[in-house]
Scaffold this motif. Sequence first.
Motif, PDB file in Angstrom:
ATOM      1  N   SER A   1      -2.709  10.480   5.447  1.00  0.00           N
ATOM      2  CA  SER A   1      -3.626  10.303   4.086  1.00  0.00           C
ATOM      3  C   SER A   1      -4.256   9.298   3.673  1.00  0.00           C
ATOM      4  O   SER A   1      -3.965   8.065   4.509  1.00  0.00           O
ATOM      5  CB  SER A   1      -3.195  10.957   2.849  1.00  0.00           C
ATOM      6  OG  SER A   1      -2.330  11.983   3.087  1.00  0.00           O
ATOM      7  N   LYS A   2      -4.781   8.818   2.606  1.00  0.00           N
ATOM      8  CA  LYS A   2      -5.519   7.831   2.460  1.00  0.00           C
ATOM      9  C   LYS A   2      -4.960   6.302   1.823  1.00  0.00           C
ATOM     10  O   LYS A   2      -3.951   6.810   0.835  1.00  0.00           O
ATOM     11  CB  LYS A   2      -6.732   7.843   0.872  1.00  0.00           C
ATOM     12  CG  LYS A   2      -7.267   6.919   1.330  1.00  0.00           C
ATOM     13  CD  LYS A   2      -8.232   7.013  -0.168  1.00  0.00           C
ATOM     14  CE  LYS A   2      -9.249   5.535  -1.114  1.00  0.00           C
ATOM     15  NZ  LYS A   2     -10.110   5.718  -1.559  1.00  0.00           N
ATOM     16  N   TRP A   3      -4.454   5.711   2.479  1.00  0.00           N
ATOM     17  CA  TRP A   3      -4.219   4.138   1.972  1.00  0.00           C
ATOM     18  C   TRP A   3      -4.687   3.379   0.944  1.00  0.00           C
ATOM     19  O   TRP A   3      -5.400   3.037   1.197  1.00  0.00           O
ATOM     20  CB  TRP A   3      -3.221   3.419   2.664  1.00  0.00           C
ATOM     21  CG  TRP A   3      -1.997   3.991   4.133  1.00  0.00           C
ATOM     22  CD1 TRP A   3      -2.509   5.120   4.877  1.00  0.00           C
ATOM     23  CD2 TRP A   3      -0.842   4.305   4.482  1.00  0.00           C
ATOM     24  NE1 TRP A   3      -1.739   5.783   5.614  1.00  0.00           N
ATOM     25  CE2 TRP A   3      -0.258   4.855   4.898  1.00  0.00           C
ATOM     26  CE3 TRP A   3      -0.201   3.893   3.518  1.00  0.00           C
ATOM     27  CZ2 TRP A   3       1.023   5.156   5.133  1.00  0.00           C
ATOM     28  CZ3 TRP A   3       1.584   3.401   3.509  1.00  0.00           C
ATOM     29  CH2 TRP A   3       2.189   4.320   4.427  1.00  0.00           C
ATOM     30  N   GLU A   4      -3.483   3.686  -0.198  1.00  0.00           N
ATOM     31  CA  GLU A   4      -4.093   3.137  -1.093  1.00  0.00           C
ATOM     32  C   GLU A   4      -3.214   1.840  -1.498  1.00  0.00           C
ATOM     33  O   GLU A   4      -2.162   1.430  -2.178  1.00  0.00           O
ATOM     34  CB  GLU A   4      -4.578   3.867  -2.693  1.00  0.00           C
ATOM     35  CG  GLU A   4      -5.751   4.928  -2.195  1.00  0.00           C
ATOM     36  CD  GLU A   4      -5.751   5.846  -3.646  1.00  0.00           C
ATOM     37  OE1 GLU A   4      -4.596   5.794  -3.733  1.00  0.00           O
ATOM     38  OE2 GLU A   4      -7.282   6.021  -3.553  1.00  0.00           O
TER      39      GLU A   4
ATOM     40  N   TYR B   1       0.908  -1.237  -0.229  1.00  0.00           N
ATOM     41  CA  TYR B   1       0.078  -0.161  -0.386  1.00  0.00           C
ATOM     42  C   TYR B   1       1.108   1.101  -0.195  1.00  0.00           C
ATOM     43  O   TYR B   1       2.010   1.241   0.885  1.00  0.00           O
ATOM     44  CB  TYR B   1      -1.393   0.317   0.927  1.00  0.00           C
ATOM     45  CG  TYR B   1      -2.027  -0.989   1.477  1.00  0.00           C
ATOM     46  CD1 TYR B   1      -2.983  -0.774   0.897  1.00  0.00           C
ATOM     47  CD2 TYR B   1      -1.535  -2.773   2.006  1.00  0.00           C
ATOM     48  CE1 TYR B   1      -4.129  -1.556   1.306  1.00  0.00           C
ATOM     49  CE2 TYR B   1      -2.879  -3.600   1.771  1.00  0.00           C
ATOM     50  CZ  TYR B   1      -3.515  -3.382   1.914  1.00  0.00           C
ATOM     51  OH  TYR B   1      -4.979  -4.118   1.228  1.00  0.00           O
ATOM     52  N   THR B   2       0.360   1.897  -0.594  1.00  0.00           N
ATOM     53  CA  THR B   2       0.850   3.530  -0.787  1.00  0.00           C
ATOM     54  C   THR B   2       0.146   4.603  -0.069  1.00  0.00           C
ATOM     55  O   THR B   2      -0.675   4.703  -0.396  1.00  0.00           O
ATOM     56  CB  THR B   2       1.840   3.936  -1.879  1.00  0.00           C
ATOM     57  OG1 THR B   2       0.598   4.230  -3.110  1.00  0.00           O
ATOM     58  CG2 THR B   2       2.410   3.045  -2.621  1.00  0.00           C
ATOM     59  N   SER B   3       0.383   6.152   0.163  1.00  0.00           N
ATOM     60  CA  SER B   3      -0.537   7.248  -0.019  1.00  0.00           C
ATOM     61  C   SER B   3       0.962   8.080   0.251  1.00  0.00           C
ATOM     62  O   SER B   3       1.647   8.077   0.381  1.00  0.00           O
ATOM     63  CB  SER B   3      -0.317   6.787   1.977  1.00  0.00           C
ATOM     64  OG  SER B   3      -1.630   7.624   2.298  1.00  0.00           O
ATOM     65  N   LYS B   4      -0.180   9.380   0.581  1.00  0.00           N
ATOM     66  CA  LYS B   4       0.914  11.077   0.477  1.00  0.00           C
ATOM     67  C   LYS B   4       1.644  10.947   1.972  1.00  0.00           C
ATOM     68  O   LYS B   4       2.126  12.008   1.709  1.00  0.00           O
ATOM     69  CB  LYS B   4      -0.011  11.182   0.095  1.00  0.00           C
ATOM     70  CG  LYS B   4      -0.073  11.835  -1.717  1.00  0.00           C
ATOM     71  CD  LYS B   4      -1.471  12.528  -1.728  1.00  0.00           C
ATOM     72  CE  LYS B   4      -1.531  12.148  -3.852  1.00  0.00           C
ATOM     73  NZ  LYS B   4      -3.253  13.327  -4.210  1.00  0.00           N
TER      74      LYS B   4
END
Length: 333
Positions: free
Chosen positions: A203-206, A196-199
Amino acid sequence: MKKKIIIIIFLLLSIIAILNYRVPFFHEIGGAWSIGYNFSKKFPNKIEIEKNKIYSVEDLKKISDSTQFLADPFFIKEKDSFYIFFEHKKIKKHPAEIGLLTSKDGEKYSYKGTVLKQKFHLSYPQVFKYKNNFYMLPESQGANNVILYKANKFPYEWTIEDTLIANIKLKDPTIFLSDTLNVIAATDSNTNLFIYTSKSLNSKWELHKKPIAMIGTEARPGGRFFRDSKGLILPIQNSKLGYGSGLSLYRFQFKNNVYSYEKIKNLFLSKNKSFKEFNYGMHHLDLQKVDDRYYYVYDGNRLETNSKKFNIKRSIKANFYDLKNWTLQTILK
């Protein structure tokens, strides 16, 4: 006809032999877990267990007599003290809690009790400092969420700060945060290692566009991401000989929203017959640079019995996932 039968029998026996060689049908049974730790003047290419200190389950039982085990240690040094947070199983039928050991010199530790307790099982308490605040990202799959905690009064008083990933059971979520990269690696019950990555942290983890990094008997995080001179390394559990039997090291490279990885140390940690605390296996490592030295903590468990358990279903399943992983990686290459 007889020749065909002989060929079929030979092929079946060959398949059985290969399955058993890769993931044995009979495997040893692991018991209680303990923690080891030490300093190193340079980046340790090898952990010399025989030279290190051990905080064993017996040490903790002297203070907390209901202790079953202590595992999954993560440490942090703040000011002049070392803090080891760990999974603490006290009573067999109760969910595990997060316990705390503290030390002034990183060598002699004192038990400070439970710092986080929930109605569900807690483990893998990755503690880190981010923008002058202390956070903990434990395994919280019993809540069906990846939950972030924040310390109101470090190292105590942990409260829920955020749900980073919702409605999924993930094992051992491992986080890395920087100005250019924010990553969580975690594994589901089917041994899929997701990325998963996020800003940013909140922030939202996608899921990454390549969501599954690996599958199979080496596909579950076993400690914090750490750096050497060449980049990021993630410890990954090896379960070919049973849960908690070993730990390998993988180097991950992230660039332009693309990642790759390679195994750099096979079985960096594994059973050590010289120590009863670790004569079954080892499955966790937290390694960080502290001041001008490296410091590391790890765990391992002991043999519960000299007998072995037969489990052909586990072998077939593990080999299937390993074959699936090999196929996936071959296609991607």
